[in-house]
Scaffold this active site. Structure first.
Site, PDB file in Angstrom:
ATOM      1  N   ASP A  61       0.641  -1.342   0.334  1.00  0.00           N
ATOM      2  CA  ASP A  61      -0.028  -0.125   0.002  1.00  0.00           C
ATOM      3  C   ASP A  61       0.734   1.332   0.100  1.00  0.00           C
ATOM      4  O   ASP A  61       0.349   2.395  -0.812  1.00  0.00           O
ATOM      5  CB  ASP A  61      -1.084  -0.138   1.217  1.00  0.00           C
ATOM      6  N   SER A 115     -12.200   1.650  28.158  1.00  0.00           N
ATOM      7  CA  SER A 115     -12.108   0.375  27.529  1.00  0.00           C
ATOM      8  C   SER A 115     -12.397  -0.786  28.478  1.00  0.00           C
ATOM      9  O   SER A 115     -11.586  -1.012  29.421  1.00  0.00           O
ATOM     10  CB  SER A 115     -10.640   0.114  26.865  1.00  0.00           C
ATOM     11  N   GLY A 171      -3.156  -6.134  18.906  1.00  0.00           N
ATOM     12  CA  GLY A 171      -1.761  -6.000  18.326  1.00  0.00           C
ATOM     13  C   GLY A 171      -1.377  -7.264  17.489  1.00  0.00           C
ATOM     14  O   GLY A 171      -0.171  -7.738  17.379  1.00  0.00           O
ATOM     15  N   SER A 215      -5.860  -1.234  15.524  1.00  0.00           N
ATOM     16  CA  SER A 215      -5.700   0.263  15.793  1.00  0.00           C
ATOM     17  C   SER A 215      -6.625   0.828  14.709  1.00  0.00           C
ATOM     18  O   SER A 215      -7.342   1.868  14.985  1.00  0.00           O
ATOM     19  CB  SER A 215      -4.404   0.445  15.734  1.00  0.00           C
ATOM     20  N   ASP A 217      -5.269  -0.531   5.689  1.00  0.00           N
ATOM     21  CA  ASP A 217      -6.246  -1.003   6.997  1.00  0.00           C
ATOM     22  C   ASP A 217      -7.445  -0.053   7.018  1.00  0.00           C
ATOM     23  O   ASP A 217      -8.468  -0.653   7.433  1.00  0.00           O
ATOM     24  CB  ASP A 217      -5.426  -0.907   8.166  1.00  0.00           C
TER      25      ASP A 217
HETATM   26  C1  GLA Z   1       0.300  -2.729   8.431  1.00  0.00           C
HETATM   27  C2  GLA Z   1      -0.051  -1.314   7.888  1.00  0.00           C
HETATM   28  C3  GLA Z   1      -0.586  -1.299   6.373  1.00  0.00           C
HETATM   29  C4  GLA Z   1       0.211  -2.153   5.568  1.00  0.00           C
HETATM   30  C5  GLA Z   1       0.404  -3.515   6.128  1.00  0.00           C
HETATM   31  C6  GLA Z   1       1.235  -4.401   5.153  1.00  0.00           C
HETATM   32  O1  GLA Z   1      -0.939  -3.348   8.396  1.00  0.00           O
HETATM   33  O2  GLA Z   1      -0.800  -0.544   8.800  1.00  0.00           O
HETATM   34  O3  GLA Z   1      -0.711  -0.104   6.049  1.00  0.00           O
HETATM   35  O4  GLA Z   1       1.534  -1.639   5.131  1.00  0.00           O
HETATM   36  O5  GLA Z   1       0.893  -3.566   7.604  1.00  0.00           O
HETATM   37  O6  GLA Z   1       0.698  -4.831   4.018  1.00  0.00           O
END
Ligand code: GLA
Length: 386
Positions: A35, A66, A120, A126, A170
Site C-alpha cells: 500500500d 475500554s 496488536g 488500531s 487498513d
Molecule cells: C500494516 C500497515 C498497512 C500495510 C500492512 C502491510 O497493517 O498498517 O498499511 O502496510 O501492514 O501490508
C-alpha cells in the site's frame, strides 16, 4: 453481547448509551507491504472488531473507557490533544485532535470501547479503533466528512499522531469492507473494485501466532525507508512516483540501478507481489481457488525470503498448512513480525485443521496459537441508536 455492553455502560457512566457503533478488523488476502508503494492490495473486513457505545455528558469532558484494558481516561474538550503515553487511548485522541484542528465542534461524550479482535495481532485493531471513533463522532456531531475523508484522516492519525508510516490499506478496508467481497484497492488513486470472494466449499481461518510483538513499528518503518531508497535509485532513469508504477519486466531492465542488495530484495518483493495481486483477482473472479491458493503461498515465500518480515511462528503455520490436504492456500497477513496468518480451509475440515495446526505449532514454537474462523463482512456501521 450488546446488552451486556449496555449494562457496563450504565455502570460506568450512570446513564444509558445513546448509540452503538461497530468497526471490524481486516485481513489482507494478498498484496502485502504494497500500500505505501502505491500498488494493489486485496483486503476484506472480518467478523471481529471494536464496538463503541456513546452518550453525551454535560461536563464538557471526554471519558474514554475500554473494557479490554479496564482503564478510563477523562480529558476536557479542548482545541488540541497530545499523545498520552497510554497506548490505547492515543488512537481516539488522535482522531479527536484531527476533528478539532479541522475546526469541527465536538462536545463532551461518555465512550465505552470493547474489542474482540486480538490486540496488536496484525488484524488492524488500531485502524478499527480509529475508524469506529471517527465514524461515531462524524455521525453524532454531523461533522460532514465523507467516509473516504475519515479514512484519510485516520491514516494521518497513524502517521502523524502515532508515528507509524503505514499506508492506507487498513483504514480503507475496515471502513469500506463489504460482505463476501474482497476490496481490490489501488493505493495510489484510491479507486477500488469489490470483487466477489466466492470461496466455494472453503472458509477462512485466521491463525494468531500469539507472539508478543517487539520492535514491530521500527522494523516496519525501516521497510518503508528501504522502499523509498529503491524508488530514489530507479528514479535516476525512470519517471515514477511509486515502485508499483512499473511491472516486473521494466523492473528487470532497471534493477541494476539498485546497488544495495538488501534494498534490491525488498523492491523485488514489492514489484512481484503487485503482479501477484492482479493474477489473484483474476483467479478469484474465475472461481479458481487452486490458483489463488498457490499465489498465497508464493506471496508468503516472498515475504519470508525477500522482504524478511515473517519469522519462525508464521513460517511454521504456513509450512504445516502446505502439508494439510484440506488447505488450499496460506500466508502471513498484515505487517508481519508475528501477528496472524490466514488459510483457506475446506469448511468441513476446519475443526480438524484447527486441532492439527495448533498441535504442530505448539510443538515447534512452545506455546499455543489461537485459531479463528471468520466470514468476510461489512465495514464500519451504526448498530443501534441515534
Ligand atoms: C500494516 C500497515 C498497512 C500495510 C500492512 C502491510 O497493517 O498498517 O498499511 O502496510 O501492514 O501490508
Amino acid at each position: 453481547m450488546n446488552q451486556h455492553l449496555s449494562q457496563e455502560f450504565q455502570q460506568a457512566y450512570n446513564q444509558q448509551p445513546q448509540a452503538t457503533f461497530f468497526c471490524p478488523g481486516r485481513i489482507n488476502l494478498i498484496g502485502e507491504h504494497i500500500d505505501y508503494n502505491g500498488g494493489l492490495v486485496m483486503p476484506c473486513a472480518i467478523d471481529f472488531g471494536t464496538t463503541l457505545l456513546i452518550a453525551p455528558n454535560t461536563e464538557g469532558v471526554f471519558r474514554l473507557r475500554s473494557l479490554n484494558f479496564d482503564e478510563t481516561l477523562e480529558i476536557p474538550v479542548q482545541t488540541a490533544y497530545e499523545k498520552t503515553g497510554r497506548e490505547w487511548y492515543n488512537y481516539p485522541l488522535g482522531v479527536m485532535h484531527h476533528f478539532v484542528q479541522d475546526g469541527k465542534e465536538i462536545k463532551g461524550l461518555d465512550m465505552l470501547y470493547h474489542g474482540n479482535l486480538p490486540i496488536g495481532s496484525g488484524l488492524s485493531s488500531s485502524a478499527s479503533i480509529e475508524i469506529v471513533t471517527a465514524y461515531a463522532l462524524n455521525e453524532y456531531f454531523k461533522s460532514g466528512y465523507t467516509k473516504l475523508e475519515l479514512v484519510i484522516q485516520a491514516k494521518s492519525v497513524e502517521n502523524n499522531f502515532i508515528g507509524l508510516n503505514s499506508g492506507i490499506m487498513d483504514q480503507f478496508a475496515v471502513a469500506f469492507g463489504e460482505k463476501d467481497k474482497a476490496l481490490m484497492l489501488n493505493c495510489d488513486t484510491l479507486d477500488y473494485e469489490a470483487v466477489d470472494a466466492n470461496l466455494g466449499d472453503h472458509v477462512l481461518a485466521i491463525i494468531s501466532t500469539n507472539k508478543p510483538r517487539k520492535l514491530a513499528e521500527s522494523k516496519y518503518n525501516e521497510r518503508v525507508k528501504e522502499c523509498q531508497e529503491a524508488l530514489a535509485d530507479l528514479q535516476k532513469e525512470l519517471s515514477i512516483d511509486y515502485l508499483c508504477d512499473i511491472d516486473a519486466e521494466t523492473f528487470r531492465k532497471h534493477q541494476h540501478l539498485i546497488t544495495n542488495e538488501v534494498v534490491l530484495k525488498r523492491a523485488t518483493h514489492v514489484i512481484e507481489e503487485n503482479d501477484r495481486v492482479k493474477a489473484a483477482a483474476a483467479a478469484l473472479s474465475a472461481g479458481n481457488l487452486q490458483e489463488f491458493g498457490q499465489l498465497m503461498y508464493a506471496s508468503h515465500e516472498s515475504l519470508q525470503n525477500l522482504y524478511e518480515v515473517s519469522g519462525l511462528e508464521l513460517d511454521t503455520i504456513v509450512a504445516y498448512s502446505k502439508t494439510d490436504a484440506n488447505v488450499t492456500g496460506a500466508r502471513m497477513t498484515g505487517a508481519g513480525f508475528g501477528g496472524c496468518a490466514i488459510a483457506l480451509v475446506k469448511a468441513d475440515a476446519f475443526d480438524d485443521y484447527s486441532k492439527k495446526v495448533t498441535a504442530h505449532y505448539t510443538e515447534i514454537v512452545g506455546y499455543e496459537p489461537s485459531v479463528y474462523r471468520t466470514s468476510i463482512n461489512d465495514g464500519v456501521r451504526l448498530l443501534s441508536g441515534e
